[in-house]
Design a protein around this motif. Structure first.
Motif, short mmCIF file in Angstrom:
data_model
loop_
_atom_site.label_atom_id
_atom_site.label_comp_id
_atom_site.label_asym_id
_atom_site.label_seq_id
_atom_site.Cartn_x
_atom_site.Cartn_y
_atom_site.Cartn_z
N ASP A 30 29.84 39.27 26.64
CA ASP A 30 29.60 40.07 27.91
C ASP A 30 30.42 39.86 28.97
O ASP A 30 30.60 40.25 29.95
N ALA A 76 24.85 46.98 30.86
CA ALA A 76 25.15 47.87 31.16
C ALA A 76 24.82 47.73 32.54
O ALA A 76 25.39 49.23 33.60
N TYR A 77 23.73 47.81 33.11
CA TYR A 77 23.59 47.69 34.70
C TYR A 77 24.22 47.37 35.43
O TYR A 77 24.30 47.96 36.62
N THR A 81 27.97 51.23 33.10
CA THR A 81 28.19 52.15 32.34
C THR A 81 27.47 52.18 30.85
O THR A 81 27.54 50.70 30.15
N LYS A 82 27.88 53.08 29.74
CA LYS A 82 26.97 52.80 28.74
C LYS A 82 27.84 53.38 27.20
O LYS A 82 27.34 54.92 27.55
N GLU A 83 28.49 53.68 26.19
CA GLU A 83 28.61 53.60 24.67
C GLU A 83 27.45 54.75 24.57
O GLU A 83 26.99 53.98 24.13
N GLU A 88 31.18 58.01 26.94
CA GLU A 88 30.72 56.49 28.38
C GLU A 88 29.99 58.10 29.19
O GLU A 88 30.06 58.39 30.25
N ILE A 97 18.45 52.79 28.91
CA ILE A 97 20.42 52.02 28.18
C ILE A 97 20.08 52.99 27.17
O ILE A 97 19.16 52.78 26.36
N ARG A 99 20.44 53.62 23.12
CA ARG A 99 20.34 52.38 22.09
C ARG A 99 21.33 53.18 21.08
O ARG A 99 20.88 53.87 21.15
N CYS A 132 21.15 61.63 27.99
CA CYS A 132 22.71 61.00 26.91
C CYS A 132 22.52 61.71 25.12
O CYS A 132 23.09 62.15 24.87
N GLU A 213 14.61 47.98 32.52
CA GLU A 213 14.48 48.94 32.35
C GLU A 213 13.11 49.72 33.16
O GLU A 213 12.33 49.24 32.80
#
Ligand code: GLN
Length: 292
Positions: A30, A76-77, A81-83, A88, A97, A99, A132, A213
């Protein structure tokens, strides 16, 4: 170099220490990801400039990010961003987010689309959130037309931003409304990661999920299957012949979802697939037809 010089390795150690103190399950990772975010680089980019000392505005941002993470805000918040599926996605508190387990749903849908002989199959992603699933499918399959539906107009703004950023090869239309209601036409494939957390499980969810979330994306009444049940009630009239449905669910819900699909009497093959952790995660119904 003096021990208190804020070069990057020092900052990472200091950040990891702070996050460890607040009970984060992956403090060092992190810290690296947050520092990379503050410097506008990737995690590997961090090591390329390890000897550099960030300027004061970067340091101030870094301390603010650490404080947010210490207070339990999902990483991610904070980074925004989140892959997911190698792409991305932009995320914030308006959307769930993405998963890693949801990648199974995309892989199953993608394999089905590879086998589909139609020239331009239509897909509905119900409860699209950040977009996503819809966007990952349209990224891989140029000939599909995907309808991403969500009840939350706020979530659709995020999906819209992701569509604009990712510019997928296939067509993606984002529609606001309840489950299948907004679909302009019947589709070949319905995929959905709908809310499936039971009320009794809600209190046991980690704070990062429960306090940050969107509840709308997670919680479903009684056995966690109320929203899925509602989708299935309307499904036959929105699914074309030989079409398929693919539903993500919790590890203890596979048998119940198979039972629900079986009761409809309109699928030739019904099966549950395991996620990478070996748990029931997606149930699919293939070969849609009118019951005899
Ligand atoms: N897998 C999610 C979680 O762990 C649940 C997602 C959902 O309800 N669709 O919280």
């Amino acid at each position: 170099m003096a021990a208190d010089t804020p070069d990057l390795p020092h900052l990472i150690r200091e950040g990891a220490q702070r996050l460890r103190g607040s009970g984060s399950p992956s403090p060092a990772l992190d810290a690296e990801l947050l520092l990379a975010h503050c410097l506008g680089t990737s995690r590997s980019g961090l090591y390329a400039r390890a000897a550099g000392v960030p300027d004061p505005s970067v340091l101030a941002h870094w301390h603010q990010c650490l404080t947010e993470r210490e207070r339990g805000k999902p990483l991610a918040y904070i980074t925004g961003t989140k892959e997911f599926m190698g792409l991305e996605f932009q995320v914030d508190e308006r959307v769930l987010i993405p998963r890693p387990e949801t990648e199974l749903l995309v892989e199953l849908a993608s394999a089905w689309l590879d086998r589909c002989r139609k020239r331009s199959p239509a897909v509905a992603d119900v409860g699209t959130g950040s977009g996503c699933i819809a966007l990952a499918l349209a990224h891989r399959h140029a000939r599909v037309s995907v309808f991403g539906v969500d009840l939350s107009p706020a979530a659709l703004c995020v999906a819209e931003a992701n569509r604009a950023r990712l510019r997928p090869a296939g067509r993606v239309s984002l529609l606001s409304g309840h489950l299948l209601d907004p679909l302009p036409q019947p589709v070949d494939l319905v995929v959905a990661n709908l809310p499936y957390v039971k009320v009794s499980e809600w209190v046991n969810l980690p704070n990062g999920i429960r306090l940050h979330e969107p509840e709308l994306a997670l919680l479903a009444d009684t056995d966690g299957l109320d929203v899925i049940r509602e989708l299935l009630e309307d499904l036959p009239s929105h699914l074309l012949r030989d079409g398929a449905v693919m539903l993500e669910h919790g590890p203890d819900q596979g048998a119940n979802v198979r039972h629900l699909l079986g009761g409809m009497g309109c699928f030739t093959v019904i099966s549950t697939q395991l996620d990478l952790a070996g748990r029931d995660r997606c149930t699919v119904g293939l070969g849609h037809h009118t019951p005899a």
